[in-house]
Write a protein that holds these residues in place. Sequence first.
Motif, mmCIF file in Angstrom:
data_model
loop_
_atom_site.group_PDB
_atom_site.id
_atom_site.type_symbol
_atom_site.label_atom_id
_atom_site.label_comp_id
_atom_site.label_asym_id
_atom_site.label_seq_id
_atom_site.Cartn_x
_atom_site.Cartn_y
_atom_site.Cartn_z
ATOM 1 N N PHE A 138 44.119 32.752 2.939
ATOM 2 C CA PHE A 138 45.237 33.688 2.916
ATOM 3 C C PHE A 138 44.866 34.983 3.633
ATOM 4 C CE2 PHE A 138 48.054 36.877 0.973
ATOM 5 C CZ PHE A 138 49.273 36.296 1.297
ATOM 6 N N LYS A 139 43.576 35.341 3.595
ATOM 7 C CA LYS A 139 43.117 36.533 4.324
ATOM 8 C C LYS A 139 43.395 36.384 5.815
ATOM 9 C CE LYS A 139 40.759 40.497 4.193
ATOM 10 N NZ LYS A 139 40.637 40.864 5.591
ATOM 11 N N LYS A 140 43.316 35.153 6.338
ATOM 12 C CA LYS A 140 43.623 34.931 7.752
ATOM 13 C C LYS A 140 45.087 35.272 8.037
ATOM 14 C CE LYS A 140 39.470 33.386 8.364
ATOM 15 N NZ LYS A 140 38.467 34.272 8.985
ATOM 16 N N LEU A 141 45.994 34.809 7.143
ATOM 17 C CA LEU A 141 47.406 35.144 7.308
ATOM 18 C C LEU A 141 47.627 36.647 7.137
ATOM 19 C CD1 LEU A 141 49.015 32.230 5.256
ATOM 20 C CD2 LEU A 141 49.245 32.576 7.715
ATOM 21 N N PHE A 142 46.980 37.209 6.135
ATOM 22 C CA PHE A 142 47.148 38.629 5.817
ATOM 23 C C PHE A 142 46.702 39.504 6.989
ATOM 24 C CE2 PHE A 142 45.913 42.673 3.971
ATOM 25 C CZ PHE A 142 46.977 42.949 3.128
ATOM 26 N N ASP A 143 45.586 39.160 7.618
ATOM 27 C CA ASP A 143 45.096 39.947 8.753
ATOM 28 C C ASP A 143 46.096 39.939 9.899
ATOM 29 O OD1 ASP A 143 42.786 40.719 7.501
ATOM 30 O OD2 ASP A 143 41.543 39.142 8.355
ATOM 31 N N LYS A 144 46.732 38.777 10.151
ATOM 32 C CA LYS A 144 47.738 38.701 11.217
ATOM 33 C C LYS A 144 48.955 39.550 10.864
ATOM 34 C CE LYS A 144 45.620 36.042 14.094
ATOM 35 N NZ LYS A 144 45.085 36.659 15.322
ATOM 36 N N ILE A 145 49.381 39.490 9.604
ATOM 37 C CA ILE A 145 50.534 40.282 9.171
ATOM 38 C C ILE A 145 50.244 41.766 9.371
ATOM 39 C CG2 ILE A 145 51.881 40.970 7.155
ATOM 40 C CD1 ILE A 145 51.513 38.072 6.122
ATOM 41 N N LYS A 146 49.048 42.184 8.959
ATOM 42 C CA LYS A 146 48.691 43.600 9.051
ATOM 43 C C LYS A 146 48.601 44.052 10.510
ATOM 44 C CE LYS A 146 45.512 46.934 6.974
ATOM 45 N NZ LYS A 146 44.344 47.104 6.090
ATOM 46 N N ALA A 147 47.973 43.241 11.362
ATOM 47 C CA ALA A 147 47.839 43.603 12.777
ATOM 48 C C ALA A 147 49.191 43.651 13.468
ATOM 49 C CB ALA A 147 46.928 42.599 13.491
ATOM 50 N N ASP A 148 50.137 42.835 13.012
ATOM 51 C CA ASP A 148 51.424 42.706 13.678
ATOM 52 C C ASP A 148 52.476 43.664 13.124
ATOM 53 O OD1 ASP A 148 52.831 41.333 15.738
ATOM 54 O OD2 ASP A 148 53.944 40.220 14.230
ATOM 55 N N ASN A 149 52.123 44.435 12.098
ATOM 56 C CA ASN A 149 53.107 45.315 11.466
ATOM 57 C C ASN A 149 52.559 46.721 11.253
ATOM 58 O OD1 ASN A 149 55.643 43.589 10.506
ATOM 59 N ND2 ASN A 149 53.819 42.325 10.230
ATOM 60 N N GLY A 150 51.851 47.227 12.258
ATOM 61 C CA GLY A 150 51.404 48.611 12.207
ATOM 62 C C GLY A 150 50.487 48.929 11.055
ATOM 63 N N SER A 151 49.621 47.954 10.680
ATOM 64 C CA SER A 151 48.633 48.123 9.605
ATOM 65 C C SER A 151 49.262 48.297 8.225
ATOM 66 C CB SER A 151 47.703 49.312 9.902
ATOM 67 O OG SER A 151 46.955 49.070 11.074
ATOM 68 N N MET A 152 50.540 47.935 8.070
ATOM 69 C CA MET A 152 51.168 48.017 6.753
ATOM 70 C C MET A 152 50.860 46.770 5.931
ATOM 71 S SD MET A 152 54.904 49.844 7.093
ATOM 72 C CE MET A 152 55.592 48.662 8.237
ATOM 73 N N ASN A 153 50.732 46.952 4.620
ATOM 74 C CA ASN A 153 50.474 45.839 3.704
ATOM 75 C C ASN A 153 51.741 45.479 2.941
ATOM 76 O OD1 ASN A 153 47.856 46.287 4.483
ATOM 77 N ND2 ASN A 153 47.175 47.092 2.530
ATOM 78 N N PRO A 154 52.164 44.219 2.971
ATOM 79 C CA PRO A 154 53.240 43.818 2.057
ATOM 80 C C PRO A 154 52.641 43.637 0.666
ATOM 81 C CG PRO A 154 52.571 41.960 3.431
ATOM 82 C CD PRO A 154 51.742 43.127 3.856
ATOM 83 N N THR A 155 52.993 44.510 -0.273
ATOM 84 C CA THR A 155 52.314 44.483 -1.566
ATOM 85 C C THR A 155 53.223 44.120 -2.723
ATOM 86 O OG1 THR A 155 52.704 46.856 -1.779
ATOM 87 C CG2 THR A 155 50.569 46.164 -0.900
ATOM 88 N N ASN A 156 54.531 43.966 -2.509
ATOM 89 C CA ASN A 156 55.392 43.604 -3.630
ATOM 90 C C ASN A 156 56.599 42.809 -3.154
ATOM 91 O OD1 ASN A 156 57.145 45.592 -2.539
ATOM 92 N ND2 ASN A 156 56.091 47.164 -3.712
ATOM 93 N N GLY A 157 57.475 42.486 -4.104
ATOM 94 C CA GLY A 157 58.616 41.631 -3.797
ATOM 95 C C GLY A 157 59.883 42.381 -3.458
ATOM 96 N N LYS A 158 59.841 43.706 -3.405
ATOM 97 C CA LYS A 158 61.020 44.462 -3.019
ATOM 98 C C LYS A 158 60.587 45.685 -2.217
ATOM 99 C CE LYS A 158 61.235 47.125 -7.331
ATOM 100 N NZ LYS A 158 62.079 47.521 -8.472
#
Length: 783
Positions: free
Chosen positions: A684-704
């Motif tokens: 999941f860290k592999k997916l998370f790293d791509k999400i972070k790199a592709d979204n201005g270093s933002m973390n999706p941390t919740n459901g809303k």
Amino acid sequence: MKMKSDFFKKLKTWGVLALTALTIGSLAACSDDKDDPAPPDPEPVAATYSISGTVYSSDATTAMSGVKVELSGAKSANTTTGNDGSYKFDLSTTNGSFTVKFSKEGYKALSVPVTVAAIASGTIDYSVNAALVKEPTIEPEPEKHYKTPTYSLSINITDADGKAIDAKDLVVAVKGGDIDITKNEASFELSNIKSGVYSIKASATGYDIASGKVLVNQVTEKVEGEGTYVVKTGATFTMKTATLTPEEAAYNISGKIMDTEGKAVTSTITLSCSDKSFATQTMNAAEFNVAKIDPNLVDAGATFSLSVKAEGYYSYSWVFKLNKVAAGQTWNEVINIVLSKIPDTPTDPDTPTDPDTPTDPDTPTDPETPTDPTIPSDPEISVSKPDATVTTDDLKEQEGVEVKEETTTEGQVVTEVKVETGTTVNLGTIEATEKDTESGTTTEIKDEITFTAPANTDAKIVMPKTDGENQTLSVKRDDKKETEINKTQSIESIIESGTTETPAITKEELKQPDKTVTVPVAAVERIFTGEPTGTKFEGAPLKIESPAPTGVAASDPVELPMTLMTSEDGIIWKPAPADMGTAKVQNGKMIVEVNHFSMFAPGFEMSIEKINSSNMKTEKKDTKYSDKIFTKDSFEFSSEVEDGIIYVDGNGNHLDYAEYTFAAMAKEVFSGLPNATDTKEYLFKKLFDKIKADNGSMNPTNGKFTMKSKKFTVPVEKNTSIDYIKLTTTYIVKVYSIKIGSTIYKIGVKSVNTQEVTVTYKSGHGHGHGDDANAGGGIVDFE
């Protein structure tokens, strides 16, 4: 209310005067109708438009000169305000949507949307005034000074009764860091040493040899002040009295948990092993001693893993193997761990950031949204020996190897390295260290490169012939490119160049919700380049064997299939052809096998897909200004709006999960994978790293989405009554996938694309634009 009363009195007076003037004019006109001919119809005049205004300081009274004003939209232009703070853009006959941006050094920039409505004829000027607010002045924090940690190691050699060995020929050898010494003392201390692993060996007449390793772990705790502070580690080795019939080799694992002041810290200590026959042991204590480790585990090369967790301290983990010793000898693995306290303050200006992870200064942060503490940290990688090199002269000296020149059926001259059946050729190692950023633990990593001819089969390495008799075979690792691919590669960074398989797409197209874009990407553990290009391995593959990647469960009993990736430029990666080789993680090791050389990497095939999000929008109506009448041409509207990014499924739908922590998401996304929990989190860290790199270093941390207050400057029509104000939000959804074996696992991320405020008027309203230079101007007001 006296002011309002006076206003209506004046209005009444002006109305009487205007009516009188209109009557006189009408009478005059009637008296001339019989004598004068009717005037011809006027020639139609093309409508012209302009935008003008004044820029003030935040007090809205002092005009500001030297403000840069930029016009974009249906027409582009720029200018600078004069001494009176004024500016003007002549739009000629152009109408439509515009944005006016005001900026000046030391002030917050302000952008105002303006809609210039078309009129049949005449001249209309839209007045857009602005008040700029100064950027806040942040007083620099006073510089803090921290003590530098130094390390010491104390050694005690005792007999079975705990008494110091007093044999005259006692020899204690210590190796590690920059130390290689011997002592003839049973108790001594080494000061000002480096952190790391130290090997200890004690021998004396009448005693069995006692040997082992001691971990002196690096600490990250910051202690305010000048100078240094000492981190002490100690270890005791017991020497057994020698016997005529030696017992089998004995193995012990022990240690103490303490803080930087040497005080015991009660912790949750977990010891596990890659071999299933060893029962995982968990204890709540400040020290531990696991004796009589089965020698069969050591013979099999079992890998042990120790983790330590304590409230208020950074967690610590250590992976190790026990060294095999002879019968009658004892091996002691002493793991005395010094835990670093978590600072009371959430941020520390002196805490280093990852230079390879770019941050976006325009990305908003929400201080009330905590980061997920379960997200694994990335180790700091330092490659000390980036290439493994061997020459044909070196190969000639290895037993079972024959080197000669051959000519192929195509007439090409090659160098053949023939390896006899059952023989293993060592082609060198690539060496690196991985430092845990939380605990400071440093682990040595080696990529062992070999070529083995199978039983009953001769194998050979075929190299294209180059100048000279002594040719070089090498494998190189590119750690910088690894970081770039894993940490900074977004859709934008790939599509800008464009390839035959991935054509270039503009950044504007990426912002269009109805545009579907799929970009292949990859996650890599190593990037290797084999030289000379064109080298083939016949009869057996070249084998690169490394420790399992950081994060993969050391005791995971299920093989983790990886994808062997290949690339021509190091940017675009795709699965290698089936005949090129394989990659996998098995029994605590990552194993890569290749049949011919190129740029290759063990990793995972991934993709980023921007799905069609055109039907995803929300509308929120606000009636607090209902029935109000505008006397100005724009006003400032504030509203709570959505911010950040959230997890969604592969179709952009909301996920109804109990929680959205890193660990919980890993469990949900990879619920069908049979591997261990730690391995799922690694993936999941592999997916998370791509999400972070592709979204201005933002973390999706919740459901809303989080909510924040945002101001909009809204253009309106003067002298109109509104029904409601509507806030429309549109979204972009990207889906990130990773392929494990033949199964593709996905997670989506939804982000805000645009937020637009529009005004709906009461039906049947009447209004007029006027044709003077000030029509439509003014500052927002309601009556």
